[in-house]
Design a protein around this motif. Structure first.
Motif, PDB file in Angstrom:
ATOM      1  N   SER A  32     -45.411  37.153  40.768  1.00  0.00           N
ATOM      2  CA  SER A  32     -44.663  36.028  40.026  1.00  0.00           C
ATOM      3  C   SER A  32     -44.980  35.790  38.892  1.00  0.00           C
ATOM      4  O   SER A  32     -46.367  34.447  38.773  1.00  0.00           O
ATOM      5  N   ASN A  44     -42.568  22.719  38.850  1.00  0.00           N
ATOM      6  CA  ASN A  44     -41.530  23.039  40.340  1.00  0.00           C
ATOM      7  C   ASN A  44     -40.564  24.059  39.173  1.00  0.00           C
ATOM      8  O   ASN A  44     -39.030  24.237  39.475  1.00  0.00           O
ATOM      9  N   ARG A  46     -38.135  27.519  39.267  1.00  0.00           N
ATOM     10  CA  ARG A  46     -37.350  28.790  39.899  1.00  0.00           C
ATOM     11  C   ARG A  46     -37.194  29.337  39.397  1.00  0.00           C
ATOM     12  O   ARG A  46     -35.618  28.745  38.257  1.00  0.00           O
ATOM     13  N   GLN A  47     -36.968  30.230  39.983  1.00  0.00           N
ATOM     14  CA  GLN A  47     -36.351  31.597  39.045  1.00  0.00           C
ATOM     15  C   GLN A  47     -34.526  31.805  40.524  1.00  0.00           C
ATOM     16  O   GLN A  47     -34.149  31.208  41.117  1.00  0.00           O
ATOM     17  N   LEU A  48     -33.365  31.651  39.263  1.00  0.00           N
ATOM     18  CA  LEU A  48     -32.447  31.694  39.751  1.00  0.00           C
ATOM     19  C   LEU A  48     -31.408  32.395  39.627  1.00  0.00           C
ATOM     20  O   LEU A  48     -30.540  33.267  40.087  1.00  0.00           O
ATOM     21  N   ASP A  86     -29.569  25.600  42.852  1.00  0.00           N
ATOM     22  CA  ASP A  86     -30.268  26.690  44.092  1.00  0.00           C
ATOM     23  C   ASP A  86     -30.740  27.897  43.873  1.00  0.00           C
ATOM     24  O   ASP A  86     -31.083  29.040  44.385  1.00  0.00           O
ATOM     25  N   PHE A 348     -33.638  29.754  35.086  1.00  0.00           N
ATOM     26  CA  PHE A 348     -34.565  29.334  35.464  1.00  0.00           C
ATOM     27  C   PHE A 348     -34.586  28.003  35.303  1.00  0.00           C
ATOM     28  O   PHE A 348     -33.347  26.929  34.646  1.00  0.00           O
ATOM     29  N   ALA A 350     -35.907  23.906  36.304  1.00  0.00           N
ATOM     30  CA  ALA A 350     -37.526  23.161  36.823  1.00  0.00           C
ATOM     31  C   ALA A 350     -36.913  21.445  36.506  1.00  0.00           C
ATOM     32  O   ALA A 350     -36.606  21.179  35.947  1.00  0.00           O
TER      33      ALA A 350
END
Length: 354
Positions: A32, A44, A46-48, A86, A348, A350
């Protein structure tokens, strides 16, 4: 579009820019990679979404949900989806007919808006002929629609001939800014949430689009072309064919009281996807200014007073369509990073670091 897009939305104007401009390298070996050296404003990450073409993800006012456009599965053009912030609870909120773009959630979360071509037919409209170079289509069947949060009870807000799209609500919910070709040129307009009270904001030859309001609703920021000479002739010829060439766009702002455009960038690059930080002092936007070949798009932060510029992302491909949450704590954006397959664009989120 490009945009809204710019670019995307921007399947008309923006998603096309995503895929053509920054395909990125596919992620190999399963490792990743969502954060790159120098991306100190992001934490932080994150891929959604995972797979397909996903772009123009925009927050609800409480930051709990996102609305976005996506081409996935067997579809050949974008539909509109909502999901939790999320990445869970993904559901389609457009009908699946025609192409859609440029969606947004009303501040009170009692409605959504998006542009759709479904009145022109249930099929996806044809892709543009690229024999004239890289161009975006301006489908004449695009109109702006309001619907309930789940996509039901859809109501048409625009009904003039030609392209109407790239609409967003003001943070107060009292106005929608959008782009239309109704004057014969691509200009910005304001209207009430029910489609009444339309006012034209720009009147200079060239493309004006992808506008967003400042947090206090007093300003807008947008992307614009200002072609001259042969470039203007080319622009008008393409516009007559329902096309626009997005190679040179600059970022502008305007106070809605005096309505005088103020140019923020002047670099001759493809600058688009601007969005205000809630502090009203900074704008984040997308540009290929640092790539001589014009294929690497990154996010940049600009101080609207000093014009001080800061590069935010450093992925060697496409990063675009940024939006801050209403409290400024989060940033959502689309990117080709961490692709499983070349050409995928994912959403994404963040934490934003000041």
């Amino acid at each position: 579009m490009i945009q809204r897009i710019l670019a995307a939305a921007l399947l008309p104007l923006a998603t096309g820019a995503v895929l053509a401009a920054g395909e990125g390298e596919p992620n190999e070996g399963g490792a990743s990679r969502v954060l790159y050296p120098g991306e100190d404003r992001l934490a932080n990450v994150r891929q959604l979404t995972f797979g397909g073409e996903n772009a123009e993800a925009y927050f609800s006012s409480d930051g709990d949900e996102l609305i976005f456009q996506s081409t996935r599965g067997d579809r050949q053009c974008d539909a509109i989806y909502r999901m939790d912030a999320d990445g869970s609870n993904v559901r389609q909120v457009s009908s699946g007919e025609g192409a859609t773009t440029c969606s947004f959630i009303a501040p009170d979360d009692k409605a959504i808006i998006y542009a759709s071509t479904h009145l022109g037919g249930p099929e996806c409209p044809p892709k543009p002929d690229m024999s004239q170079g890289y161009v975006w289509p301006l489908y004449a069947s695009y109109d702006i629609f309001r619907a309930d949060p789940d996509g039901s009870n859809r109501v048409r807000l625009t009904d003039t001939p030609g392209y109407d799209a790239e609409g967003v609500y003001s943070p107060q919910g009292d106005k929608i800014v959008f782009t239309s070709v109704r004057s014969g040129d691509l200009e910005l307009y304001l209207m009430n949430p029910d489609g009444t009270g339309v006012e034209q904001l720009t009147d200079v030859p060239g493309y004006d689009g992808g506008a967003f309001f400042s947090r206090d609703g007093e300003w807008i920021v947008w992307r614009a072309s200002r072609p001259e000479g042969e470039a203007l002739a080319d622009y008008k010829a393409l516009l007559a064919e329902g096309l626009v060439r997005p190679s040179k766009l600059e970022i502008f702002i305007m106070n809605l009281e005096d309505r005088e455009p103020i140019q923020l960038t002047d670099n001759g690059a493809a600058n688009f996807g601007p969005y205000w930080h809630p502090d009203g002092e900074h704008v984040i936007f997308v540009s290929n200014m640092d790539d001589p070949k014009g294929r690497d798009f990154d996010l940049y932060l600009i101080d609207v007073e000093t014009r001080e510029l800061e590069r935010v992302t450093h992925f060697p491909g496409f990063d675009g369509f940024p939006m801050f949450s209403y409290d400024g704590s989060k940033l959502v954006f689309a990117s080709n990073r961490n692709n499983a397959v070349r050409g995928e664009t994912n959403v994404f989120i963040a934490d934003w670091v000041w």
